[in-house]
Enzyme design. Structure first.
Site, PDB file in Angstrom:
ATOM      1  N   ASN A  13       0.828  -1.216   0.000  1.00  9.93           N
ATOM      2  CA  ASN A  13       0.000   0.000   0.000  1.00  9.93           C
ATOM      3  C   ASN A  13       0.866   1.271   0.000  1.00  9.93           C
ATOM      4  OD1 ASN A  13      -1.616   2.218   0.868  1.00  9.93           O
ATOM      5  ND2 ASN A  13      -3.144   0.785   1.651  1.00  9.93           N
ATOM      6  N   GLU A  40      -2.734 -12.883   4.473  1.00 11.86           N
ATOM      7  CA  GLU A  40      -3.437 -12.313   5.628  1.00 11.86           C
ATOM      8  C   GLU A  40      -4.286 -13.402   6.265  1.00 11.86           C
ATOM      9  OE1 GLU A  40      -4.496  -8.215   5.137  1.00 11.86           O
ATOM     10  OE2 GLU A  40      -6.310  -8.507   6.319  1.00 11.86           O
ATOM     11  N   ASP A  69      -1.362  -3.018  10.010  1.00 12.14           N
ATOM     12  CA  ASP A  69      -2.687  -3.438   9.604  1.00 12.14           C
ATOM     13  C   ASP A  69      -3.692  -2.499  10.248  1.00 12.14           C
ATOM     14  OD1 ASP A  69      -3.214  -6.034   8.018  1.00 12.14           O
ATOM     15  OD2 ASP A  69      -5.015  -5.659   9.218  1.00 12.14           O
ATOM     16  N   PHE A 145      -6.909   7.475   0.921  1.00 15.91           N
ATOM     17  CA  PHE A 145      -7.329   6.208   0.324  1.00 15.91           C
ATOM     18  C   PHE A 145      -8.431   5.589   1.181  1.00 15.91           C
ATOM     19  CE2 PHE A 145      -5.370   2.924   3.120  1.00 15.91           C
ATOM     20  CZ  PHE A 145      -4.662   3.779   3.963  1.00 15.91           C
ATOM     21  N   ASP A 148     -11.050   7.047   3.859  1.00 10.87           N
ATOM     22  CA  ASP A 148     -10.742   8.447   4.207  1.00 10.87           C
ATOM     23  C   ASP A 148     -11.890   9.416   3.876  1.00 10.87           C
ATOM     24  OD1 ASP A 148      -8.313   7.942   5.349  1.00 10.87           O
ATOM     25  OD2 ASP A 148      -7.098   8.605   3.662  1.00 10.87           O
ATOM     26  N   ARG A 174      -2.819   5.632  12.435  1.00  8.27           N
ATOM     27  CA  ARG A 174      -1.530   5.086  11.964  1.00  8.27           C
ATOM     28  C   ARG A 174      -0.367   5.900  12.528  1.00  8.27           C
ATOM     29  NH1 ARG A 174      -2.980   4.856   7.250  1.00  8.27           N
ATOM     30  NH2 ARG A 174      -3.614   2.695   7.538  1.00  8.27           N
TER      31      ARG A 174
HETATM   32  P1  IMP Z   1      -5.143  -3.137   5.624  1.00 10.36           P
HETATM   33  O1  IMP Z   1      -5.678  -4.515   5.789  1.00 10.36           O
HETATM   34  O2  IMP Z   1      -4.395  -2.650   6.809  1.00 10.36           O
HETATM   35  O3  IMP Z   1      -4.370  -2.943   4.359  1.00 10.36           O
HETATM   36  O4  IMP Z   1      -6.348  -2.119   5.539  1.00 10.36           O
HETATM   37  C1  IMP Z   1      -7.639  -2.562   5.312  1.00 10.36           C
HETATM   38  C2  IMP Z   1      -8.430  -1.518   4.596  1.00 10.36           C
HETATM   39  O5  IMP Z   1      -8.828  -0.540   5.543  1.00 10.36           O
HETATM   40  C3  IMP Z   1      -7.723  -0.777   3.497  1.00 10.36           C
HETATM   41  O6  IMP Z   1      -7.842  -1.443   2.295  1.00 10.36           O
HETATM   42  C4  IMP Z   1      -8.484   0.530   3.480  1.00 10.36           C
HETATM   43  O7  IMP Z   1      -9.638   0.399   2.704  1.00 10.36           O
HETATM   44  C5  IMP Z   1      -8.880   0.703   4.919  1.00 10.36           C
HETATM   45  N1  IMP Z   1      -7.930   1.583   5.599  1.00 10.36           N
HETATM   46  C6  IMP Z   1      -6.864   1.246   6.358  1.00 10.36           C
HETATM   47  N2  IMP Z   1      -6.254   2.342   6.819  1.00 10.36           N
HETATM   48  C7  IMP Z   1      -6.937   3.385   6.333  1.00 10.36           C
HETATM   49  C8  IMP Z   1      -6.790   4.785   6.448  1.00 10.36           C
HETATM   50  O8  IMP Z   1      -5.871   5.332   7.076  1.00 10.36           O
HETATM   51  N3  IMP Z   1      -7.708   5.521   5.806  1.00 10.36           N
HETATM   52  C9  IMP Z   1      -8.739   4.979   5.102  1.00 10.36           C
HETATM   53  N4  IMP Z   1      -8.912   3.698   4.941  1.00 10.36           N
HETATM   54  C10 IMP Z   1      -8.023   2.894   5.558  1.00 10.36           C
END
Ligand code: IMP
Length: 193
Positions: A13, A40, A69, A145, A148, A174
């Site tokens: 990402n 995952e 994550d 993204f 958000d 984060r």
């Molecule tokens: P991941 O499994 O940590 O990659 O995140 C899961 C999903 O949560 C991502 O695909 C995003 O759609 C959403 N996501 C995670 N972090 C953020 C953020 O900071 N802003 C918006 N969406 C997020």
């Protein structure tokens, strides 16, 4: 200018990398990106998912690495999508979430982040961050993204997507987890010197 210290951030990402890199720069730590599609595991616990990813990432990179994550937990939906955020974003997306919340009295939600560091020997350490907020009525903003455009952190009028990376980094789930990691990392470097 490269930071004094280096850490590998393993992720596919680009947005997460930009945010984390910017925060770590404040601590003189350079984040170097290693792209990898890490498997995952299925779990209701973000921390378990991130720890498993960190384990796999360390197996690949064989150096000190971090992975992260995150998930959006919506009160009125019993914490959904939570650990399923990625799948939900790819399927029903932000619009789908707004539809699910139609007629719901509460729009409260929490964005959670679990950042896991695997040190050179593969020992794992977890750093957590969380931000409470509300889900907006409509999509708003072009930055960032994922969710958000629909997440308004408490104490703010704007969604994350109306903020630049640097602004989001002042408050985000984060950034909180990343700062905890950076404090620990620098302390550990000092004890080594
Ligand atoms: P991941 O499994 O940590 O990659 O995140 C899961 C999903 O949560 C991502 O695909 C995003 O759609 C959403 N996501 C995670 N972090 C953020 C953020 O900071 N802003 C918006 N969406 C997020």
């Amino acid at each position: 200018m490269p930071g004094r210290f280096r850490i590998y951030f393993v992720s596919s990402n680009e947005h997460k990398f930009r945010e984390i890199k910017l925060v770590l720069m404040e601590y003189n730590i350079s984040a170097i990106r290693r792209k990898a599609d890490l498997k995952e595991i299925q779990s209701l616990d973000l921390e378990d998912i991130a720890r498993e990813k960190a384990f796999s990432a360390h197996e690949i990179v064989k150096k000190s690495i971090i992975v992260e994550d995150a998930g959006l937990f919506i009160d009125a939906l019993g914490g959904f999508p939570g650990p399923y955020s990625s799948f939900v974003q790819q399927t029903i997306g932000c619009e789908g979430i707004l539809t699910l919340l139609r007629n719901k009295l509460s729009r409260k939600a929490t964005f959670k982040s679990a950042l896991v560091c695997a040190d050179r020997n593969g020992k794992l350490l977890t750093f957590l961050g969380g931000v409470t907020g509300t889900i907006s009525q409509d999509l708003c903003g072009d930055h960032g993204f994922g969710f958000d455009p629909i997440f308004i952190p408490d104490g703010h009028r704007d969604t994350y997507a109306l903020m630049l990376d640097a602004e989001k980094n002042l408050i985000s789930h984060r950034a909180i987890a990343t700062r905890k990691f950076a404090d620990w990392f620098l302390k550990r470097q000092r004890t080594k010197e």
